[in-house]
Every structure is written in structure tokens, then in C-alpha cells.
Design a protein around this motif. Structure first.
Motif, mmCIF file in Angstrom:
data_model
loop_
_atom_site.group_PDB
_atom_site.id
_atom_site.type_symbol
_atom_site.label_atom_id
_atom_site.label_comp_id
_atom_site.label_asym_id
_atom_site.label_seq_id
_atom_site.Cartn_x
_atom_site.Cartn_y
_atom_site.Cartn_z
ATOM 1 N N ARG A 1 0.582 -0.877 0.072
ATOM 2 C CA ARG A 1 0.258 0.158 -0.175
ATOM 3 C C ARG A 1 0.683 1.512 0.133
ATOM 4 N NH1 ARG A 1 -4.172 -0.057 4.646
ATOM 5 N NH2 ARG A 1 -2.760 -0.912 5.319
ATOM 6 N N SER A 2 2.457 0.904 0.540
ATOM 7 C CA SER A 2 2.813 2.504 0.398
ATOM 8 C C SER A 2 3.391 2.810 -0.387
ATOM 9 C CB SER A 2 3.465 2.191 2.155
ATOM 10 O OG SER A 2 2.865 1.956 3.247
ATOM 11 N N ARG A 3 4.131 1.727 -1.202
ATOM 12 C CA ARG A 3 5.348 1.338 -2.315
ATOM 13 C C ARG A 3 4.344 0.384 -3.400
ATOM 14 N NH1 ARG A 3 6.218 5.360 0.250
ATOM 15 N NH2 ARG A 3 8.684 5.762 1.167
ATOM 16 N N THR A 4 4.205 1.255 -4.443
ATOM 17 C CA THR A 4 5.195 0.329 -5.629
ATOM 18 C C THR A 4 5.795 0.941 -6.562
ATOM 19 O OG1 THR A 4 3.783 1.840 -7.300
ATOM 20 C CG2 THR A 4 2.079 -0.228 -5.722
ATOM 21 N N PRO A 5 5.707 0.860 -7.862
ATOM 22 C CA PRO A 5 6.951 0.873 -8.780
ATOM 23 C C PRO A 5 6.504 2.073 -9.434
ATOM 24 C CG PRO A 5 6.448 -1.479 -10.042
ATOM 25 C CD PRO A 5 5.414 -1.098 -8.343
ATOM 26 N N LEU A 6 5.423 2.534 -9.391
ATOM 27 C CA LEU A 6 4.518 4.115 -9.920
ATOM 28 C C LEU A 6 4.717 5.306 -8.500
ATOM 29 C CD1 LEU A 6 1.890 2.555 -12.278
ATOM 30 C CD2 LEU A 6 4.591 3.590 -12.799
ATOM 31 N N THR A 7 5.267 4.980 -7.582
ATOM 32 C CA THR A 7 5.334 5.794 -6.682
ATOM 33 C C THR A 7 6.270 7.030 -6.324
ATOM 34 O OG1 THR A 7 3.230 4.266 -4.966
ATOM 35 C CG2 THR A 7 4.781 5.724 -3.624
ATOM 36 N N PRO A 8 6.552 7.326 -6.119
ATOM 37 C CA PRO A 8 7.626 8.539 -6.170
ATOM 38 C C PRO A 8 7.709 8.973 -4.605
ATOM 39 C CG PRO A 8 5.511 10.069 -6.943
ATOM 40 C CD PRO A 8 5.358 8.399 -6.702
ATOM 41 N N ALA A 9 9.185 9.463 -3.860
ATOM 42 C CA ALA A 9 9.075 9.410 -3.083
ATOM 43 C C ALA A 9 10.440 10.509 -2.453
ATOM 44 C CB ALA A 9 9.638 7.981 -1.871
ATOM 45 N N ALA A 10 10.430 11.177 -1.429
ATOM 46 C CA ALA A 10 11.810 12.420 -1.212
ATOM 47 C C ALA A 10 12.627 11.381 -1.113
ATOM 48 C CB ALA A 10 10.962 12.682 0.366
ATOM 49 N N ALA A 11 13.965 11.467 -1.369
ATOM 50 C CA ALA A 11 15.237 11.108 -1.275
ATOM 51 C C ALA A 11 15.960 11.202 0.526
ATOM 52 C CB ALA A 11 17.004 12.006 -1.587
ATOM 53 N N LEU A 12 16.360 10.067 0.813
ATOM 54 C CA LEU A 12 16.455 9.751 2.417
ATOM 55 C C LEU A 12 17.958 11.406 2.450
ATOM 56 C CD1 LEU A 12 16.777 6.253 2.558
ATOM 57 C CD2 LEU A 12 14.828 7.325 3.787
ATOM 58 N N PRO A 13 17.469 11.703 3.834
ATOM 59 C CA PRO A 13 19.018 12.179 4.439
ATOM 60 C C PRO A 13 20.180 11.658 4.033
ATOM 61 C CG PRO A 13 16.332 12.072 6.074
ATOM 62 C CD PRO A 13 16.848 11.250 4.740
ATOM 63 N N GLY A 14 21.091 13.106 3.336
ATOM 64 C CA GLY A 14 21.736 12.843 3.200
ATOM 65 C C GLY A 14 22.267 11.681 1.821
ATOM 66 N N ARG A 15 21.244 11.240 1.308
ATOM 67 C CA ARG A 15 21.485 10.393 0.419
ATOM 68 C C ARG A 15 21.167 11.141 -1.245
ATOM 69 N NH1 ARG A 15 24.530 6.634 1.328
ATOM 70 N NH2 ARG A 15 23.934 6.554 3.789
ATOM 71 N N SER A 16 21.770 10.274 -2.099
ATOM 72 C CA SER A 16 21.583 11.383 -3.739
ATOM 73 C C SER A 16 20.642 10.350 -4.272
ATOM 74 C CB SER A 16 22.566 12.139 -4.386
ATOM 75 O OG SER A 16 22.834 12.990 -3.252
ATOM 76 N N THR A 17 19.425 9.957 -4.403
ATOM 77 C CA THR A 17 18.652 8.908 -5.088
ATOM 78 C C THR A 17 17.258 9.282 -6.204
ATOM 79 O OG1 THR A 17 17.349 8.868 -2.990
ATOM 80 C CG2 THR A 17 19.749 7.207 -3.188
ATOM 81 N N GLY A 18 17.479 8.506 -7.030
ATOM 82 C CA GLY A 18 16.539 9.476 -7.927
ATOM 83 C C GLY A 18 15.070 9.365 -6.694
ATOM 84 N N THR A 19 14.034 10.776 -7.361
ATOM 85 C CA THR A 19 13.033 10.635 -6.064
ATOM 86 C C THR A 19 11.108 10.458 -6.962
ATOM 87 O OG1 THR A 19 13.099 13.196 -6.798
ATOM 88 C CG2 THR A 19 13.672 12.524 -4.853
ATOM 89 N N SER A 20 11.607 10.006 -8.819
ATOM 90 C CA SER A 20 11.417 10.147 -9.974
ATOM 91 C C SER A 20 10.268 8.314 -9.060
ATOM 92 C CB SER A 20 10.090 10.231 -11.235
ATOM 93 O OG SER A 20 11.728 11.425 -11.488
ATOM 94 N N ALA A 21 8.880 8.118 -9.567
ATOM 95 C CA ALA A 21 9.254 6.622 -9.504
ATOM 96 C C ALA A 21 9.415 5.498 -9.980
ATOM 97 C CB ALA A 21 7.492 6.575 -9.994
ATOM 98 N N PHE A 22 9.781 4.890 -9.883
ATOM 99 C CA PHE A 22 11.236 3.995 -10.648
ATOM 100 C C PHE A 22 10.741 3.598 -11.395
ATOM 101 C CE2 PHE A 22 12.963 0.357 -10.446
ATOM 102 C CZ PHE A 22 14.696 0.153 -9.696
ATOM 103 N N ALA A 23 9.779 2.786 -12.051
ATOM 104 C CA ALA A 23 9.153 2.957 -13.206
ATOM 105 C C ALA A 23 9.542 3.607 -14.298
ATOM 106 C CB ALA A 23 7.670 2.099 -13.184
ATOM 107 N N ARG A 24 9.206 4.902 -14.377
ATOM 108 C CA ARG A 24 9.854 5.912 -15.720
ATOM 109 C C ARG A 24 10.920 6.121 -15.489
ATOM 110 N NH1 ARG A 24 5.138 8.043 -12.975
ATOM 111 N NH2 ARG A 24 6.126 9.898 -12.001
ATOM 112 N N ASP A 25 11.818 6.324 -13.956
ATOM 113 C CA ASP A 25 13.874 6.673 -14.038
ATOM 114 C C ASP A 25 13.882 5.888 -13.105
ATOM 115 O OD1 ASP A 25 15.724 7.671 -14.625
ATOM 116 O OD2 ASP A 25 14.869 9.772 -13.728
ATOM 117 N N PRO A 26 14.628 5.276 -13.133
ATOM 118 C CA PRO A 26 14.945 4.000 -11.619
ATOM 119 C C PRO A 26 16.226 5.425 -11.165
ATOM 120 C CG PRO A 26 14.976 2.908 -13.632
ATOM 121 C CD PRO A 26 14.644 3.947 -14.200
ATOM 122 N N GLY A 27 17.237 5.508 -11.937
ATOM 123 C CA GLY A 27 18.636 6.381 -11.981
ATOM 124 C C GLY A 27 19.720 5.560 -11.507
#
Length: 407
Positions: A67-93
Motif C-alpha cells: 500500500r505504501s510503495r509500488t513501482p509508480l510511487t515517487p518518494a523523497a530522497a533519504l537524508p544525506g542520500r542522492s537517489t532518484g525521487t521520480s517513480a522507479f518505473a519511469r526513471d530508476p536513476g
């Protein structure tokens, strides 16, 4: 107010809880999917690559949505981390370098630090995790367990409990840089005045490791009036802390005396079937492999009623599903090294148990500060703000879809 407090239920109610003394706590992480953690970092990279290459329904199957996460769920980057924030299915990064975590008590594993993959990553913990931070981790309560009530780690802990209801994670400091101890306001001043020696956040943590005892409401921490008893407990707790940190924060790696160091006497096979202990030979039998000498205290070391060596082995040999099944084809050499170190740590901790038991027995008869006494001293109750995370505004955090996160 100080008093002698009996070990019964009434006495337990009079003793302060760790929750009274380290008021800010965080619930355990909830990854939501087993494949985001692994004993080895290389497995995580292979899992990431498989997920990133997959598309549509196959990617969703591998991802294991919640319910919290799917491949289409965007999310903020964790503090101190540079990761993708767009939906994983669109751009894994780009693949984020995994981080070493404490996976429950006495087990170190790796985690992919991408918020899009974690149901509840507890960003407030990541925000204060730095080279100065230590974490006290409560263990799940199991009646008549006899094991430790809590442990400490310099790694980011996930708070996983091998049995019982998971406890809380309590950072030693509320801000990065070892600033603002996570202690009840006025506690260290009260203890310093009573004992005549400076009481710091570090010495309190050491005392708690040595003296805390489990209860259904959380670890109880008796605070003695006698200065000599306090110093004795802090000294023991500092030894416990040094062993549990495994060389972090400038300490040395735990080592048993030369004649007692465990060695591999027969090679561990690529896929060992079963783990058992030969008490007569002081040998840990890993499939057809043999490790000795292994003190009985290391084999019998339990947390929340669960034997730590058996749990460590089970996590590395149980069959996984989906991406969680992706792992090394055999038994990596570094896994053997980790096993030998775990045996060493548990053996040394078990060797300190007689001193720890003697301290607890002495506390049963000693005069201690009660919760009422701490109220009289103005230490309790703690202000509501002490139970909330502090604001940390010295860095930016990227929010979902690249938005700026305001803290």
C-alpha cells in the motif's frame, strides 16, 4: 526520593523506564519487501539491475508492491542520500551505494538506501546518523528470557526483533555532530551532583547497557544512589559497548585470547545443510565444515529467547523468493570471517554475564532513584518537545519528483 526497590511488579513500576530517560525514540524500519536487504552488497546490485531492466507486470511482480510503495510511487530522497525521487518505473536513476545496517541484534547486513523501495524508512533516523551517533535498540520482550534488554550500535539500526514485539530505536543524540543528548532534561546534572563525577550521555548509555532489565513496558533502568556502584556499572557497560561496536568509533576489533580464538578446522561447504554444536569438542558444525574452539556461551547466547548463531545462519541459508532469491552461488569467504567475528563477540559478551548478573543482584538490594524521586528532582516528567525529533536545517533534502523538502 530514593528507595530500595524490590524485583516484583510493584517495584518495577517504581523504577524509571528507558523511555523516561531517553525520551525520543523511533519505531523500527519497515522495508516492506525482503529483497532490499542482504548479507552481501553484491547481491543487492544484481537485484537492482534485474528490477531496473524489467518492465510492466514483470517489474511489478519483482518489486512486490504494498500500500505504501509500488513501482509508480515517487518518494523523497533519504537524508544525506542522492537517489532518484521520480517513480522507479519511469526513471530508476543510478544505483545507490548500499549502506551497512544493524539488522536486529548482532547481525550486520546491507540495505539499498532508496526511499522509493522502503515502506517506512524513518528519515528522522537517517537525519542524525553520522560519525558521532550511537543508537540504543530495545529488544522484543519475552517473559523469562534472561537475555539483554537492549544493545547498542554505531550502524543505522532497522530495529528488527527476533521474537516478541519489536522495541524502539533511541539515538544517543538528537542532532548531528553529537549535539543535544537524547536524555531527560536535568538527568545528567542530577546524577553528576549525586555521584560527584561528570555523567555524560556516553556514560549513561554504558550504564543502561549494563543495568537495564526487560519488562513488558520496555527496559527498566535502575539508577543507584551509591557512587561506587554507579562507577562499577559504567565500567562494565563501557566494555559491553566496546564489544558491540566492533571497532567503530576508534575502538579495536574484539579478539579472544590466542588459545581461544575460533578457527576453521574443516572447510565450510558452498551450501551447508544445518548448524549444530558439539559441546564436548567445543565445535560449531556448519554442514560438513567445523569451527572451533567455540565457547558454549557463544552458542547459547540468546536475545528474546532466540539463539543468535542459529538466527544468523538461518538468514544466510533460507531459500528466498523472487529478487530475494538472488544471491551468491556458494559460501563467500567474507561470510566465514563474519561468522568468526560473531562467535568472538558473543563469547566475550557471554564472559561478561557473571559481572552483569552480580551488578543486577547488587541493585536489587541497593538504594535507587525512583520515578517519584526523579519527579521531585524536576527530571520527570519530560517536556513533550523532548519526545519529538529536533529540527535539522543544515542541509537540503530532495522531495518527491525533485521538489525541495522543507523540514
Amino acid at each position: 526520593m530514593a528507595a530500595r526497590v524490590a524485583a516484583g511488579a510493584g517495584g518495577s513500576e517504581a523504577l524509571p523506564l528507558l523511555d523516561d530517560l531517553m525520551p525520543w525514540s523511533v519505531r523500527p524500519l519497515r522495508p516492506g519487501r525482503p529483497w532490499v536487504t542482504a548479507p552481501d552488497a553484491s547481491s543487492l546490485r544484481a537485484r537492482w539491475d534485474l528490477l531496473a531492466r524489467a518492465e510492466g507486470a514483470e517489474q511489478e511482480r519483482l518489486f512486490r508492491p504494498s500500500r505504501s510503495r509500488t513501482p509508480l510511487t515517487p518518494a523523497a530522497a533519504l537524508p544525506g542520500r542522492s537517489t532518484g525521487t521520480s517513480a522507479f518505473a519511469r526513471d530508476p536513476g543510478p544505483y545507490p551505494e548500499p549502506v551497512r545496517i544493524a539488522h536486529g541484534p548482532f547481525d550486520e547486513q546491507w540495505l539499498i538506501p532508496d526511499h522509493r523501495l522502503l515502506d517506512a524508512a524513518r528519515p528522522e533516523l537517517w537525519r542524525v546518523a553520522d560519525a558521532h551517533q550511537l543508537f540504543a535498540v530495545e529488544h522484543g520482550y519475552v517473559p523469562q528470557d534472561g537475555g539483554p534488554a537492549l544493545s547498542a550500535t554505531a550502524l543505522l539500526p532497522d530495529g528488527h526483533s527476533p521474537a516478541g514485539r519489536p522495541g524502539r530505536i533511541r539515538p544517543l543524540y538528537r542532532r548531528p555532530g553529537g549535539l543535544e543528548p537524547n536524555l531527560a532534561p536535568g538527568l545528567t546534572a542530577e546524577l553528576t551532583a549525586r555521584h560527584g563525577v561528570p555523567v555524560t550521555a556516553g556514560s549513561f548509555l554504558a550504564w543502561a547497557l549494563a543495568a537495564a532489565r526487560p519488562s513488558p513496558a520496555g527496559p527498566l533502568v535502575p539508577l543507584p544512589v551509591d557512587a561506587a556502584l554507579w562507577e562499577r556499572g559504567v565500567e562494565l557497560g563501557q566494555e559491553l559497548l566496546r564489544l558491540q561496536l566492533r571497532g567503530a568509533r576508534g575502538g579495536g576489533r574484539p579478539r579472544l585470547p590466542g588459545g581461544r580464538r575460533p578457527y576453521v578446522r574443516a572447510a565450510i561447504p558452498p551450501r551447508p545443510e544445518g548448524l549444530r554444536y558439539d559441546a564436548g569438542e567445543e565445535t560449531l558444525v556448519v554442514g560438513e565444515g567445523r569451527v572451533s574452539p567455540v565457547p558454549a556461551g557463544a552458542w547459547e547466547f540468546r536475545v528474546s529467547g532466540v539463539r543468535m548463531l542459529e538466527l544468523w545462519f538461518e538468514r544466510r541459508t533460507a531459500a528466498g523468493e523472487g529478487l530475494a532469491a538472488v544471491g551468491p552461488s556458494g559460501w563467500p569467504q567474507e561470510r566465514t570471517s563474519e561468522l568468526l567475528e560473531l562467535i568472538t563477540v558473543l563469547a566475550l559478551l557471554a564472559g561478561l554475564r557473571p559481572r552483569q548478573q552480580a551488578l543486577r543482584e547488587r541493585l536489587e538490594e541497593a538504594e535507587v532513584l525512583t520515578r517519584d524521586g526523579l519527579r521531585t528532582a524536576g527530571v520527570l516528567p519530560v517536556p513533550a518537545s523532548a519526545r519529538l525529533p529536533a529540527s535539522v536545517l543544515d542541509h537540503q533534502e530532495e522531495g518527491p519528483e525533485g521538489q525541495f523538502a522543507l523540514l
